[in-house]
Write an enzyme that holds these catalytic residues in place. Structure first.
Site, PDB file in Angstrom:
ATOM      1  N   ASN A 409       0.830  -1.199   0.000  1.00 53.02           N
ATOM      2  CA  ASN A 409       0.000   0.000   0.000  1.00 53.02           C
ATOM      3  C   ASN A 409       0.866   1.252   0.000  1.00 53.02           C
ATOM      4  O   ASN A 409       0.975   1.929  -1.015  1.00 53.02           O
ATOM      5  CB  ASN A 409      -0.943  -0.006   1.206  1.00 53.02           C
ATOM      6  CG  ASN A 409      -2.030   1.047   1.102  1.00 53.02           C
ATOM      7  OD1 ASN A 409      -1.810   2.147   0.646  1.00 53.02           O
ATOM      8  ND2 ASN A 409      -3.229   0.696   1.535  1.00 53.02           N
ATOM      9  N   ASP A 410       1.489   1.545   1.117  1.00 51.88           N
ATOM     10  CA  ASP A 410       2.232   2.801   1.247  1.00 51.88           C
ATOM     11  C   ASP A 410       3.393   2.898   0.260  1.00 51.88           C
ATOM     12  O   ASP A 410       3.718   3.990  -0.212  1.00 51.88           O
ATOM     13  CB  ASP A 410       2.753   2.957   2.672  1.00 51.88           C
ATOM     14  CG  ASP A 410       1.619   2.924   3.692  1.00 51.88           C
ATOM     15  OD1 ASP A 410       0.551   3.491   3.397  1.00 51.88           O
ATOM     16  OD2 ASP A 410       1.795   2.311   4.763  1.00 51.88           O
ATOM     17  N   VAL A 411       4.031   1.772  -0.055  1.00 49.57           N
ATOM     18  CA  VAL A 411       5.228   1.812  -0.905  1.00 49.57           C
ATOM     19  C   VAL A 411       4.893   1.990  -2.379  1.00 49.57           C
ATOM     20  O   VAL A 411       5.793   2.099  -3.213  1.00 49.57           O
ATOM     21  CB  VAL A 411       6.081   0.540  -0.707  1.00 49.57           C
ATOM     22  CG1 VAL A 411       6.562   0.444   0.723  1.00 49.57           C
ATOM     23  CG2 VAL A 411       5.324  -0.712  -1.117  1.00 49.57           C
ATOM     24  N   SER A 450       0.155   2.453   7.749  1.00 44.49           N
ATOM     25  CA  SER A 450       0.300   3.833   8.217  1.00 44.49           C
ATOM     26  C   SER A 450      -1.036   4.555   8.250  1.00 44.49           C
ATOM     27  O   SER A 450      -1.132   5.661   8.785  1.00 44.49           O
ATOM     28  CB  SER A 450       1.272   4.598   7.312  1.00 44.49           C
ATOM     29  OG  SER A 450       0.691   4.802   6.035  1.00 44.49           O
TER      30      SER A 450
END
Length: 482
Positions: A409-411, A450
């Protein structure tokens, strides 16, 4: 054994440690590196037991054991302790899945810090404080070991979900941590310099100072890690690993053990280097890691109706993959949760048989500990040459036919590039959004660890394939087989 022979054995042990760490740098030599390090530790342990003459030390106080020669034999106690630890480790290791490795590593860091802390306290109880340098080393061992222990426990609780820290806010946390740090250092100074043979000191000051410093730094480890969000956990684990090594090094100074100093410095230095590398991968400074945190913040939605992501069936996804000539997998923690690495390797083989070039884009902080995805894919026998960094794959991403994002997700969040208001802004990512087609395999529509929303999921070139990642990938393999 002579002092020269002991120093030679310590040197040999250190060489094994250094060589082992070197071999751990590559997947194909990691097992050998682990074995080298284990041999080095065995040599070090045996040498310490010979040097300290444990048998004589216990036998001199045999009367305290009721004249029982077995109880007076120090080696018997050591063997019992080793057997207990081996049994616990063997049972525990069989229960831990790959998804549980991050929190297990956090516990390892914590117990390493606790070991150094106990060594320092034992030296105090044995009244072997030594000179001022040794006393300060003992105090720093207590400080760093205590922070590593409680900090690692909090990290373990956050990663395993066994402790709920959501919503925990420490008002003026930096000021609180600063006050605790100053009070702890003052306690160490009092312990080291206000000794019983000093006109300003006495035995009571030493006792209360050692108790105060231990309690303060145990509390500091808790208050320091509590506010750090989930998005920073991979980095904080690496930092705590560095602290556990540093505590061991100071313990080595305190008890005058060369190999403990060397091994502690190796762990501390490698952990700190990895921490800085991961901070760079997240476009964050080391200071912002400790004093600020974006974990858990959520981006506010834009005005107007929310754009819904498009979904696709496995059958339709197969039709696109069957025609693809360049495919990139972007793994994340979701792949670990689903234990889909072996199914992914099968799909990789099917795509290559179909004439496609296949690579894996590994972000440094994908997963929840350093190297998490590399370990999983190596376990599935994915060739090391296919594991590429984000820097290696990003220039080629616009030529990729299909990017398959598995539980990440965040990456892969484009806001890190496009939206200055995003908490992730400036963080280097895998540019999966530049691929011609993006498949996102997720269980549902939730955010990443996050808590930041990801606009990639609603891009025009993105389609969602909802469900268990392992089941989805296995279904794609079945489509190729049929």
């Amino acid at each position: 054994m002579s002092d020269i022979a002991i120093k030679i054995l310590y040197m040999v042990s250190c060489i094994f440690f250094i060589r082992g760490i070197k071999l751990l740098g590559k997947t194909d030599t990691a097992r050998k590196g682990n074995a080298y390090s284990a041999v080095g530790m065995l040599i070090a342990c045996v040498t310490v037991l010979i040097q300290k003459d444990v048998m004589s030390a216990f036998a001199s106080d045999a009367g305290a054991w009721g004249g029982n020669p077995l109880l007076a034999n120090g080696y018997c106690w050591i063997i019992v302790a080793v057997l207990i630890g081996t049994i616990i480790g063997a049972i525990w290791s069989k229960k831990v899945q790959m998804t549980g490795m991050p929190e297990l590593v956090a516990l390892f860091n914590g117990f390493g810090g606790l070991s150094s802390l106990l060594v320092a306290l034992t030296q105090y109880i044995a009244a072997e404080k030594g000179d001022y340098f040794t006393a300060v080393s003992l105090g720093l061992t207590i400080a760093i070991g205590a922070v590593a222990f409680t900090g690692s426990l909090v990290a373990w609780g956050k990663l395993s979900g066994k402790m709920t820290f959501k919503g925990w806010v420490i008002p003026a946390k930096n000021a609180v941590n600063g006050v605790l740090c100053v009070l702890g250092l003052v306690s160490i100074i009092a312990y080291a310099f206000l000794t019983s043979d000093n006109p300003l000191g006495c035995a009571e000051i030493e006792k209360y100072a050692i108790i105060a410093s231990t309690a303060i730094f145990l509390l500091l480890g808790f208050t320091m890690v509590i506010p750090i969000g989930g998005g920073d956990m991979p980095v904080i684990i690496s930092f705590l690993n560095a602290l556990s090594g540093l505590a061991a090094a100071f313990a080595g100074f305190a008890i005058n053990n060369t190999v403990l100093v060397v091994s502690g410095c190796l762990v501390g230095a490698s952990g700190l280097i990895l921490t800085l590398i991961m901070c760079k991968a997240m476009n964050r400074t080391f200071g912002s890691l400790l004093f600020k945190s974006f974990g858990g913040q959520k981006k506010k939605g834009a005005n107007g109706p929310a754009k819904e992501p498009k979904s696709m069936s496995v059958e339709d996804a197969y039709m696109i993959l069957e025609a693809a000539k360049n495919v990139v997998f972007v793994p994340g923690y979701g792949m670990a949760v689903a234990q889909a690495q072996h199914a992914v390797k099968e799909l990789c083989d099917k795509l290559e048989e179909n004439g496609a070039e296949v690579n894996f884009a590994i972000h440094p902080v994908a997963g929840r500990m350093p190297g998490h995805m590399n370990v999983l894919l190596a376990e599935a026998n994915v060739p090391y040459e296919q594991l590429k960094t984000a820097d290696e794959m990003n220039p080629q991403m616009s030529n990729v036919d299909v990017a398959i994002v598995i539980g990440a997700n965040d990456v892969v969040n484009p806001d890190a590039i496009n939206d200055e208001s995003s908490p992730l802004y400036g963080m280097p990512i895998v540019n999966a959004h530049e691929a011609r087609t993006v498949f996102v395999l997720k269980r549902g529509k939730g955010t990443g660890f996050s808590g930041v929303e990801n606009p990639l999921f609603t891009n025009d070139n993105t389609v969602m394939i909802y469900g268990d990642a392992k089941a989805t990938v296995s279904a794609l393999v079945s489509e190729f087989n049929e």
